[in-house]
Design a protein around this motif. Structure first.
Motif, PDB file in Angstrom:
ATOM      1  N   ASN A   1       0.822  -1.209   0.000  1.00  0.00           N
ATOM      2  CA  ASN A   1       0.000   0.000   0.000  1.00  0.00           C
ATOM      3  C   ASN A   1       0.857   1.261   0.000  1.00  0.00           C
ATOM      4  O   ASN A   1       0.493   2.259  -0.612  1.00  0.00           O
ATOM      5  CB  ASN A   1      -0.999   0.000   1.160  1.00  0.00           C
ATOM      6  CG  ASN A   1      -0.340  -0.052   2.522  1.00  0.00           C
ATOM      7  OD1 ASN A   1       0.790  -0.512   2.652  1.00  0.00           O
ATOM      8  ND2 ASN A   1      -1.051   0.396   3.535  1.00  0.00           N
TER       9      ASN A   1
ATOM     10  N   LYS B   1       0.801   3.910  -3.107  1.00  0.00           N
ATOM     11  CA  LYS B   1       0.471   5.316  -2.854  1.00  0.00           C
ATOM     12  C   LYS B   1       1.554   6.242  -3.401  1.00  0.00           C
ATOM     13  O   LYS B   1       1.260   7.210  -4.098  1.00  0.00           O
ATOM     14  CB  LYS B   1       0.282   5.538  -1.353  1.00  0.00           C
ATOM     15  CG  LYS B   1      -0.157   6.934  -1.003  1.00  0.00           C
ATOM     16  CD  LYS B   1      -0.432   7.080   0.473  1.00  0.00           C
ATOM     17  CE  LYS B   1      -0.884   8.500   0.773  1.00  0.00           C
ATOM     18  NZ  LYS B   1      -1.213   8.684   2.180  1.00  0.00           N
TER      19      LYS B   1
ATOM     20  N   SER C   1      -2.390   1.477  -8.318  1.00  0.00           N
ATOM     21  CA  SER C   1      -3.217   0.625  -7.474  1.00  0.00           C
ATOM     22  C   SER C   1      -2.370  -0.544  -6.980  1.00  0.00           C
ATOM     23  O   SER C   1      -1.324  -0.858  -7.559  1.00  0.00           O
ATOM     24  CB  SER C   1      -4.413   0.089  -8.261  1.00  0.00           C
ATOM     25  OG  SER C   1      -3.970  -0.823  -9.258  1.00  0.00           O
ATOM     26  N   LYS C   2      -2.847  -1.198  -5.935  1.00  0.00           N
ATOM     27  CA  LYS C   2      -2.148  -2.387  -5.451  1.00  0.00           C
ATOM     28  C   LYS C   2      -2.167  -3.480  -6.527  1.00  0.00           C
ATOM     29  O   LYS C   2      -1.195  -4.213  -6.678  1.00  0.00           O
ATOM     30  CB  LYS C   2      -2.767  -2.881  -4.135  1.00  0.00           C
ATOM     31  CG  LYS C   2      -2.475  -1.949  -2.963  1.00  0.00           C
ATOM     32  CD  LYS C   2      -2.877  -2.546  -1.631  1.00  0.00           C
ATOM     33  CE  LYS C   2      -4.351  -2.385  -1.395  1.00  0.00           C
ATOM     34  NZ  LYS C   2      -4.758  -2.818  -0.036  1.00  0.00           N
TER      35      LYS C   2
END
Length: 130
Positions: A5, A9, A14-15
């Protein structure tokens, strides 16, 4: 080390995007057991790799093409001469792709013209069969 995460970020991804890069071998992580869960730790260097991947995409490379480039060049810095040579070679590829697309465009336009002309030659009202 960073968790997915944090990487996502900072990288603005996105993950799932991070996982996809990892599945393709563009980046790597280290599994870490924490109780019953397994977390993946990422070295902060993956952020630079992600930036390199994005730059390669801007040059028109697909993710499949980028993986071997990363293996060949890794995090090595190219000299200005090497960079010029690399970019000139890439420009040749891009121009070849553009030429191929122009050929496809010409073919499609010719087909369209032929079908439009055939349609224009059809009678407006078909005669009734008696």
């Amino acid at each position: 080390m960073m968790l997915i995460n944090e990487v996502a970020k900072i990288a603005g991804m996105s993950k799932d995007g991070i996982r996809h890069y990892e599945e393709m071998g563009l980046i790597a992580s280290t599994p870490r057991q924490a109780g019953s869960k397994v977390y993946r730790d990422y070295d902060p260097a993956v952020l630079e790799t992600i930036e390199n991947v994005r730059q390669a995409q801007q040059l028109g490379f697909s993710l499949k093409e980028i993986a071997p480039l990363l293996k060949t060049y890794g995090t090595a810095r190219l000299s200005p001469e090497q960079t010029i040579e690399f970019l000139e070679a890439r420009l040749v590829v891009v121009r070849e792709k553009q030429a191929a697309l122009r050929e496809v465009e010409t073919f499609i336009c010719a087909k369209l013209a032929r079908f439009r002309n055939a349609k224009a030659a059809e009678p407006a009202i078909a005669p009734k069969a008696r």
